[in-house]
Scaffold this motif. Sequence first.
Motif, PDB file in Angstrom:
ATOM      1  N   LEU A 291       0.831  -1.201   0.000  1.00 10.27           N
ATOM      2  CA  LEU A 291       0.000   0.000   0.000  1.00 10.27           C
ATOM      3  C   LEU A 291       0.871   1.260   0.000  1.00 10.27           C
ATOM      4  O   LEU A 291       0.602   2.214  -0.751  1.00 10.27           O
ATOM      5  CB  LEU A 291      -0.936  -0.025   1.202  1.00 10.27           C
ATOM      6  N   ARG A 292       1.929   1.273   0.833  1.00 10.50           N
ATOM      7  CA  ARG A 292       2.843   2.418   0.863  1.00 10.50           C
ATOM      8  C   ARG A 292       3.483   2.642  -0.513  1.00 10.50           C
ATOM      9  O   ARG A 292       3.619   3.767  -0.976  1.00 10.50           O
ATOM     10  CB  ARG A 292       3.919   2.223   1.916  1.00 10.50           C
ATOM     11  N   THR A 293       3.889   1.549  -1.151  1.00  8.83           N
ATOM     12  CA  THR A 293       4.502   1.646  -2.481  1.00  8.83           C
ATOM     13  C   THR A 293       3.507   2.192  -3.496  1.00  8.83           C
ATOM     14  O   THR A 293       3.846   3.039  -4.328  1.00  8.83           O
ATOM     15  CB  THR A 293       5.009   0.268  -2.934  1.00  8.83           C
ATOM     16  N   ALA A 294       2.259   1.738  -3.419  1.00  9.46           N
ATOM     17  CA  ALA A 294       1.237   2.212  -4.355  1.00  9.46           C
ATOM     18  C   ALA A 294       0.959   3.696  -4.164  1.00  9.46           C
ATOM     19  O   ALA A 294       0.764   4.431  -5.133  1.00  9.46           O
ATOM     20  CB  ALA A 294      -0.038   1.395  -4.183  1.00  9.46           C
ATOM     21  N   ILE A 295       0.948   4.139  -2.920  1.00 11.53           N
ATOM     22  CA  ILE A 295       0.662   5.551  -2.631  1.00 11.53           C
ATOM     23  C   ILE A 295       1.857   6.422  -3.024  1.00 11.53           C
ATOM     24  O   ILE A 295       1.703   7.472  -3.629  1.00 11.53           O
ATOM     25  CB  ILE A 295       0.310   5.739  -1.140  1.00 11.53           C
ATOM     26  N   GLY A 296       3.058   5.945  -2.677  1.00 11.25           N
ATOM     27  CA  GLY A 296       4.255   6.744  -2.925  1.00 11.25           C
ATOM     28  C   GLY A 296       4.733   6.720  -4.362  1.00 11.25           C
ATOM     29  O   GLY A 296       5.470   7.608  -4.792  1.00 11.25           O
ATOM     30  N   GLY A 297       4.327   5.724  -5.082  1.00  6.00           N
ATOM     31  CA  GLY A 297       4.702   5.655  -6.501  1.00  6.00           C
ATOM     32  C   GLY A 297       6.001   4.976  -6.751  1.00  6.00           C
ATOM     33  O   GLY A 297       6.844   4.648  -6.083  1.00  6.00           O
TER      34      GLY A 297
END
Length: 129
Positions: free
Chosen positions: A123-129
Amino acid sequence: MDVITNNSLRMMERSIEFLWVKQNALLDNISNVETPNYKTKLVTFEESFQQQLEAADYGKNKLTKQTMRDAIEGAGWNVVETEEITRRDDNGVNLTEQMTELVRNSYQMQYVYQSINSDLSVLRTAIGG
């Protein structure tokens, strides 16, 4: 229903809640190993969750996301005292069994925490790009 917490993550959260309750019961059992008339505490969750899933699925071909969420939220744990007596002072605690179960519970908690961390990392990776 919130958009961040999916059913998988919510189930892991409920599992951690259950494992904490179970750990507290195990620690109570171990700390009362010398207490006369003490009955061993046992915590169950799986049966309640299975009943909730079966109730949600009753008459349907497939569970929806909301009925699954309702089953997760509706499942609870039960703390019961066993009637098994292992010693002359009517204490029901088998110390070896309780210590083994405590280690097993700790490994389960570690696994669930790792799973939660993995989901949140995605989720963090998806939000941060």
